[in-house]
Design a protein around this motif. Structure first.
Motif, PDB file in Angstrom:
ATOM      1  N   GLN A 158      44.632  55.219  38.042  1.00 56.43           N
ATOM      2  CA  GLN A 158      43.525  54.261  37.991  1.00 56.43           C
ATOM      3  C   GLN A 158      43.614  53.245  39.128  1.00 56.43           C
ATOM      4  O   GLN A 158      44.696  52.915  39.613  1.00 56.43           O
ATOM      5  N   ASN A 159      42.449  52.728  39.507  1.00 58.22           N
ATOM      6  CA  ASN A 159      42.374  51.679  40.517  1.00 58.22           C
ATOM      7  C   ASN A 159      42.623  50.336  39.845  1.00 58.22           C
ATOM      8  O   ASN A 159      41.732  49.767  39.221  1.00 58.22           O
ATOM      9  N   ILE A 160      43.847  49.816  39.953  1.00 56.55           N
ATOM     10  CA  ILE A 160      44.230  48.558  39.305  1.00 56.55           C
ATOM     11  C   ILE A 160      44.567  47.522  40.376  1.00 56.55           C
ATOM     12  O   ILE A 160      45.403  47.771  41.241  1.00 56.55           O
ATOM     13  N   GLN A 161      43.901  46.387  40.304  1.00 58.10           N
ATOM     14  CA  GLN A 161      44.140  45.315  41.259  1.00 58.10           C
ATOM     15  C   GLN A 161      44.490  44.024  40.528  1.00 58.10           C
ATOM     16  O   GLN A 161      44.125  43.840  39.363  1.00 58.10           O
ATOM     17  N   PHE A 162      45.182  43.127  41.231  1.00 51.37           N
ATOM     18  CA  PHE A 162      45.541  41.816  40.690  1.00 51.37           C
ATOM     19  C   PHE A 162      44.877  40.735  41.539  1.00 51.37           C
ATOM     20  O   PHE A 162      44.756  40.877  42.763  1.00 51.37           O
ATOM     21  N   ALA A 163      44.453  39.661  40.879  1.00 49.22           N
ATOM     22  CA  ALA A 163      43.810  38.556  41.596  1.00 49.22           C
ATOM     23  C   ALA A 163      44.047  37.267  40.830  1.00 49.22           C
ATOM     24  O   ALA A 163      44.374  37.271  39.639  1.00 49.22           O
ATOM     25  N   GLU A 164      43.883  36.146  41.521  1.00 44.24           N
ATOM     26  CA  GLU A 164      44.042  34.824  40.916  1.00 44.24           C
ATOM     27  C   GLU A 164      42.687  34.141  40.814  1.00 44.24           C
ATOM     28  O   GLU A 164      41.793  34.383  41.634  1.00 44.24           O
ATOM     29  N   ALA A 165      42.543  33.284  39.800  1.00 45.11           N
ATOM     30  CA  ALA A 165      41.262  32.605  39.593  1.00 45.11           C
ATOM     31  C   ALA A 165      41.456  31.347  38.753  1.00 45.11           C
ATOM     32  O   ALA A 165      42.520  31.139  38.149  1.00 45.11           O
ATOM     33  N   SER A 166      40.410  30.528  38.734  1.00 48.52           N
ATOM     34  CA  SER A 166      40.379  29.348  37.873  1.00 48.52           C
ATOM     35  C   SER A 166      38.942  29.140  37.403  1.00 48.52           C
ATOM     36  O   SER A 166      38.082  28.757  38.183  1.00 48.52           O
ATOM     37  N   ALA A 167      38.710  29.446  36.127  1.00 47.58           N
ATOM     38  CA  ALA A 167      37.370  29.258  35.583  1.00 47.58           C
ATOM     39  C   ALA A 167      36.995  27.780  35.554  1.00 47.58           C
ATOM     40  O   ALA A 167      35.843  27.417  35.793  1.00 47.58           O
ATOM     41  N   LYS A 168      37.985  26.908  35.305  1.00 40.38           N
ATOM     42  CA  LYS A 168      37.713  25.477  35.222  1.00 40.38           C
ATOM     43  C   LYS A 168      37.241  24.907  36.546  1.00 40.38           C
ATOM     44  O   LYS A 168      36.312  24.090  36.601  1.00 40.38           O
ATOM     45  N   ASP A 169      37.859  25.339  37.644  1.00 44.46           N
ATOM     46  CA  ASP A 169      37.490  24.851  38.978  1.00 44.46           C
ATOM     47  C   ASP A 169      36.445  25.740  39.657  1.00 44.46           C
ATOM     48  O   ASP A 169      36.166  25.569  40.848  1.00 44.46           O
ATOM     49  N   ILE A 213      27.540  33.849  33.721  1.00 46.69           N
ATOM     50  CA  ILE A 213      26.205  34.077  33.153  1.00 46.69           C
ATOM     51  C   ILE A 213      25.356  32.811  33.117  1.00 46.69           C
ATOM     52  O   ILE A 213      24.166  32.833  33.432  1.00 46.69           O
ATOM     53  N   HIS A 214      25.989  31.669  32.760  1.00 44.40           N
ATOM     54  CA  HIS A 214      25.226  30.435  32.565  1.00 44.40           C
ATOM     55  C   HIS A 214      25.548  29.338  33.587  1.00 44.40           C
ATOM     56  O   HIS A 214      24.905  28.287  33.591  1.00 44.40           O
ATOM     57  N   GLY A 215      26.560  29.588  34.434  1.00 44.41           N
ATOM     58  CA  GLY A 215      26.883  28.627  35.479  1.00 44.41           C
ATOM     59  C   GLY A 215      27.453  27.312  34.978  1.00 44.41           C
ATOM     60  O   GLY A 215      27.284  26.271  35.613  1.00 44.41           O
ATOM     61  N   LYS A 216      28.147  27.325  33.858  1.00 44.84           N
ATOM     62  CA  LYS A 216      28.747  26.096  33.344  1.00 44.84           C
ATOM     63  C   LYS A 216      30.062  26.408  32.639  1.00 44.84           C
ATOM     64  O   LYS A 216      30.291  27.522  32.165  1.00 44.84           O
ATOM     65  N   PHE A 217      30.927  25.393  32.583  1.00 41.80           N
ATOM     66  CA  PHE A 217      32.228  25.542  31.941  1.00 41.80           C
ATOM     67  C   PHE A 217      32.177  24.877  30.574  1.00 41.80           C
ATOM     68  O   PHE A 217      31.903  23.676  30.466  1.00 41.80           O
ATOM     69  N   PRO A 218      32.430  25.611  29.494  1.00 39.16           N
ATOM     70  CA  PRO A 218      32.348  25.030  28.150  1.00 39.16           C
ATOM     71  C   PRO A 218      33.551  24.148  27.849  1.00 39.16           C
ATOM     72  O   PRO A 218      34.663  24.412  28.314  1.00 39.16           O
ATOM     73  N   ALA A 219      33.324  23.095  27.065  1.00 38.08           N
ATOM     74  CA  ALA A 219      34.432  22.226  26.655  1.00 38.08           C
ATOM     75  C   ALA A 219      35.422  23.017  25.807  1.00 38.08           C
ATOM     76  O   ALA A 219      36.617  23.040  26.058  1.00 38.08           O
TER      77      ALA A 219
END
Length: 244
Positions: A219-230, A69-75
């Motif tokens: 249900q349509n259930i999927q798995f994925a990997e992510a990193s909010a920090k990076d 939403i804001h394009g930034k990673f909070p401390a």
């Protein structure tokens, strides 16, 4: 010649009168029912436009919300109430709701938004998933067994993949399937002891007599990997774009 024509007309009349209209009426009735079901489902899906970010506290839900939403990673960012924002993807947009992860407030917030949800993102801390697997599985089972969430697509997002001790999505999926099997058995016994007085009781997930697998759910259930920090959220944004 006139007699031949008259005989031919009589034969045609007899054939038309011998037609069995039963199958035709049944076909028309089935067609009407199919159209009615399609219209009802379309109206229901039209009212579902929200995407919910759910998961335990400290899983990184609010960080993902801030990035999207804001394009930034909070401390530091710990939610004690829901965060709501408009997510934009090209010309399409949707409301994104970050549901608090604390067990004392999450159920109440989920109740407010689940009936308008089109998709649910269940965020898992990939580092602590093994240690917290019982709580993670219990909350996920609550969401998946709720009749209000059955029309929703679900993405289990394994966050914090930037850390070296993070478990992969495949490992987390296996851990969840094993633990969800235990949760299902426990809840089934509780339902049997309570009885069938509550008409709105949750759905029992999976196939009876079989170990739980996500493939057993409609249900349509999927798995994925992510990193909010990076800011590695392409798997999430791609999933959102497909549903918008």
């Amino acid at each position: 010649m006139d007699k031949l024509n008259e005989n031919a007309r009589e034969r045609k009349q007899i054939k038309l009168g011998e037609i069995d209209t039963g199958p035709i009426l049944v076909a028309l009735l089935l067609g009407f029912i199919a159209v009615a079901i399609f219209v009802i489902l379309r109206r229901r899906s039209a009212g579902r436009k929200d995407f919910l970010l759910t998961g335990l506290s400290e899983s990184g839900k609010s960080a993902i919300f801030m990035q999207l939403i804001h394009g930034k990673f909070p401390a530091t960012f710990t939610s004690i109430k829901e965060n709501v924002g408009d997510y934009q993807a090209g010309s399409a947009s949707a409301r994104l709701v970050d549901i608090p992860g604390h067990y004392r407030v999450r159920d109440k917030c989920l109740e407010l938004y689940k009936h308008r949800a089109k998709g649910i993102v269940f965020v898992v801390d990939s580092v602590t998933a093994h240690k917290d697997i019982r709580d993670v599985a219990d909350f996920l089972y609550t969401i998946l067994s709720d009749s209000a969430t059955q029309p929703c697509s679900v993405l289990v997002l394994c966050n914090k993949q930037d850390q070296t001790t993070a478990k992969s999505a495949q490992v987390i999926k296996s851990l969840l399937e094993s633990e969800l099997n235990t949760v299902r058995d426990t809840r089934s016994r509780k339902l049997q002891s309570v009885g069938d007085e509550d008409g709105s009781k949750p759905i029992t997930l999976g196939k009876p007599g079989r170990d739980f697998e996500f493939s057993h759910i409609a249900q349509n259930i999927q798995f994925a990997e992510a990193s909010a920090k990076d800011t590695e959220l392409n798997t999430l944004t791609d999933w959102l774009s497909r549903l918008l």
